[in-house]
Design a protein around this motif. Structure first.
Motif, PDB file in Angstrom:
ATOM      1  N   GLY A   1     -26.110 -43.976  16.696  1.00 45.47           N
ATOM      2  CA  GLY A   1     -26.721 -42.724  16.279  1.00 45.47           C
ATOM      3  C   GLY A   1     -25.914 -41.967  15.247  1.00 45.47           C
ATOM      4  O   GLY A   1     -26.450 -41.086  14.564  1.00 45.47           O
ATOM      5  N   CYS A   2     -24.627 -42.282  15.125  1.00 47.11           N
ATOM      6  CA  CYS A   2     -23.797 -41.615  14.116  1.00 47.11           C
ATOM      7  C   CYS A   2     -24.278 -41.997  12.718  1.00 47.11           C
ATOM      8  O   CYS A   2     -24.783 -43.091  12.483  1.00 47.11           O
ATOM      9  N   HIS A   3     -24.087 -41.081  11.791  1.00 43.68           N
ATOM     10  CA  HIS A   3     -24.530 -41.286  10.415  1.00 43.68           C
ATOM     11  C   HIS A   3     -23.339 -41.743   9.576  1.00 43.68           C
ATOM     12  O   HIS A   3     -22.350 -41.025   9.443  1.00 43.68           O
ATOM     13  N   LEU A   4     -23.427 -42.958   9.018  1.00 45.03           N
ATOM     14  CA  LEU A   4     -22.374 -43.532   8.186  1.00 45.03           C
ATOM     15  C   LEU A   4     -22.849 -43.645   6.746  1.00 45.03           C
ATOM     16  O   LEU A   4     -23.949 -44.141   6.494  1.00 45.03           O
ATOM     17  N   THR A   5     -22.031 -43.169   5.815  1.00 39.10           N
ATOM     18  CA  THR A   5     -22.325 -43.384   4.400  1.00 39.10           C
ATOM     19  C   THR A   5     -21.099 -43.949   3.699  1.00 39.10           C
ATOM     20  O   THR A   5     -19.959 -43.676   4.075  1.00 39.10           O
TER      21      THR A   5
ATOM     22  N   THR B   1     -20.552 -39.008  10.420  1.00 39.01           N
ATOM     23  CA  THR B   1     -20.986 -37.777  11.071  1.00 39.01           C
ATOM     24  C   THR B   1     -21.410 -38.082  12.501  1.00 39.01           C
ATOM     25  O   THR B   1     -22.166 -39.034  12.733  1.00 39.01           O
ATOM     26  N   PRO B   2     -20.944 -37.308  13.483  1.00 44.97           N
ATOM     27  CA  PRO B   2     -21.276 -37.598  14.885  1.00 44.97           C
ATOM     28  C   PRO B   2     -22.747 -37.371  15.191  1.00 44.97           C
ATOM     29  O   PRO B   2     -23.476 -36.741  14.439  1.00 44.97           O
TER      30      PRO B   2
ATOM     31  N   ILE C   1     -17.062 -37.271  21.779  1.00 47.32           N
ATOM     32  CA  ILE C   1     -17.449 -36.259  20.805  1.00 47.32           C
ATOM     33  C   ILE C   1     -18.940 -36.401  20.545  1.00 47.32           C
ATOM     34  O   ILE C   1     -19.438 -37.492  20.329  1.00 47.32           O
ATOM     35  N   SER C   2     -19.655 -35.326  20.593  1.00 48.30           N
ATOM     36  CA  SER C   2     -21.075 -35.369  20.268  1.00 48.30           C
ATOM     37  C   SER C   2     -21.410 -34.168  19.406  1.00 48.30           C
ATOM     38  O   SER C   2     -20.761 -33.143  19.453  1.00 48.30           O
ATOM     39  N   GLY C   3     -22.444 -34.323  18.598  1.00 48.04           N
ATOM     40  CA  GLY C   3     -22.868 -33.228  17.748  1.00 48.04           C
ATOM     41  C   GLY C   3     -24.028 -33.691  16.905  1.00 48.04           C
ATOM     42  O   GLY C   3     -24.098 -34.860  16.536  1.00 48.04           O
ATOM     43  N   ALA C   4     -24.937 -32.824  16.587  1.00 52.77           N
ATOM     44  CA  ALA C   4     -26.118 -33.216  15.835  1.00 52.77           C
ATOM     45  C   ALA C   4     -25.748 -33.597  14.414  1.00 52.77           C
ATOM     46  O   ALA C   4     -24.741 -33.153  13.874  1.00 52.77           O
TER      47      ALA C   4
END
Length: 205
Positions: free
Chosen positions: A44-48, A167-168, A13-16
């Motif tokens: 590169g994925c965004h983790l919160t 978020t990917p 899975i990829s996505g901005a």
């Protein structure tokens, strides 16, 4: 369902950033794969966690037949979260002091989140860590958990449940090397990082 700006391409899975957090089917599709593939694609994925977090920069893969893995001897009370659904969170303590954050892939397989580039909630992370050096906030699994306020109270829940959001990312350049801080099965190149990142636990050699 996946957002319009995310896609599954050959199982990845990829996505901005901004495409929307992984949930339900997209979360399962991302994590229900080989831990090495997941470890690379998490970069590169965004983790919160409750709004504090950033871009994942370093990971390590672990498997059930891996002597260094907590799942090597099968399910126990401590490692039960490793046998949850793909995208489940497994948190454990090391040295009696530091928490470590892992994401479950196939049951018994997981990816350790080793480092992160801070992007949101930075003042809170600095307060928790007692430092204003950005590169030192999340430069190791224990530091990362301290900065994000992670402990056993938020163990064994899916990444699409509060306080987590993942978020990917579009693909990033990846470098690999030996895992760190283990003595068993230590030579396999299952540590992965974003090539050239300043936000790592240790440089890749």
């Amino acid at each position: 369902m996946l957002s319009a700006s995310a896609m599954i391409d050959g199982g990845m899975i990829s996505g901005a950033i901004g495409a929307g957090a992984l949930t339900d089917e997209s979360l399962s599709a991302f994590f229900e794969r080989d831990a090495i593939a997941v470890a690379r694609d998490l970069l590169g994925c965004h983790l919160t966690v409750d709004g504090a977090g950033g871009r994942i920069t370093e990971t390590e893969a672990y498997f059930p037949d891996d002597e260094a893995s907590h799942s090597f001897r099968g399910p126990t009370k401590r490692n039960g979260a490793m046998y949850g659904r793909p995208g489940n969170v497994y948190i454990y303590r090391i040295y009696g002091m530091y928490w470590c954050l892992n994401f479950v892939c196939h049951p018994g397989s997981a990816v350790l989140i080793r480092a992160l580039e801070p992007e949101t909630g930075i003042p809170l992370m600095m307060e928790r860590r007692g430092t204003d050096r950005l590169t030192a906030l999340c430069s190791g699994p224990g530091k990362l958990c301290q900065a994000l306020g992670i402990d056993i109270e938020i163990n064994d829940r899916l990444l699409d449940r509060p306080p987590y959001a993942l978020t990917p990312s579009v693909p990033v350049p990846v470098v690999s090397g030996k895992r760190i801080g283990i003595t068993k099965n230590a030579d396999v190149p299952w540590r992965f990082g974003i090539q050239g990142s300043r936000y790592l636990s240790k440089p890749f050699r």
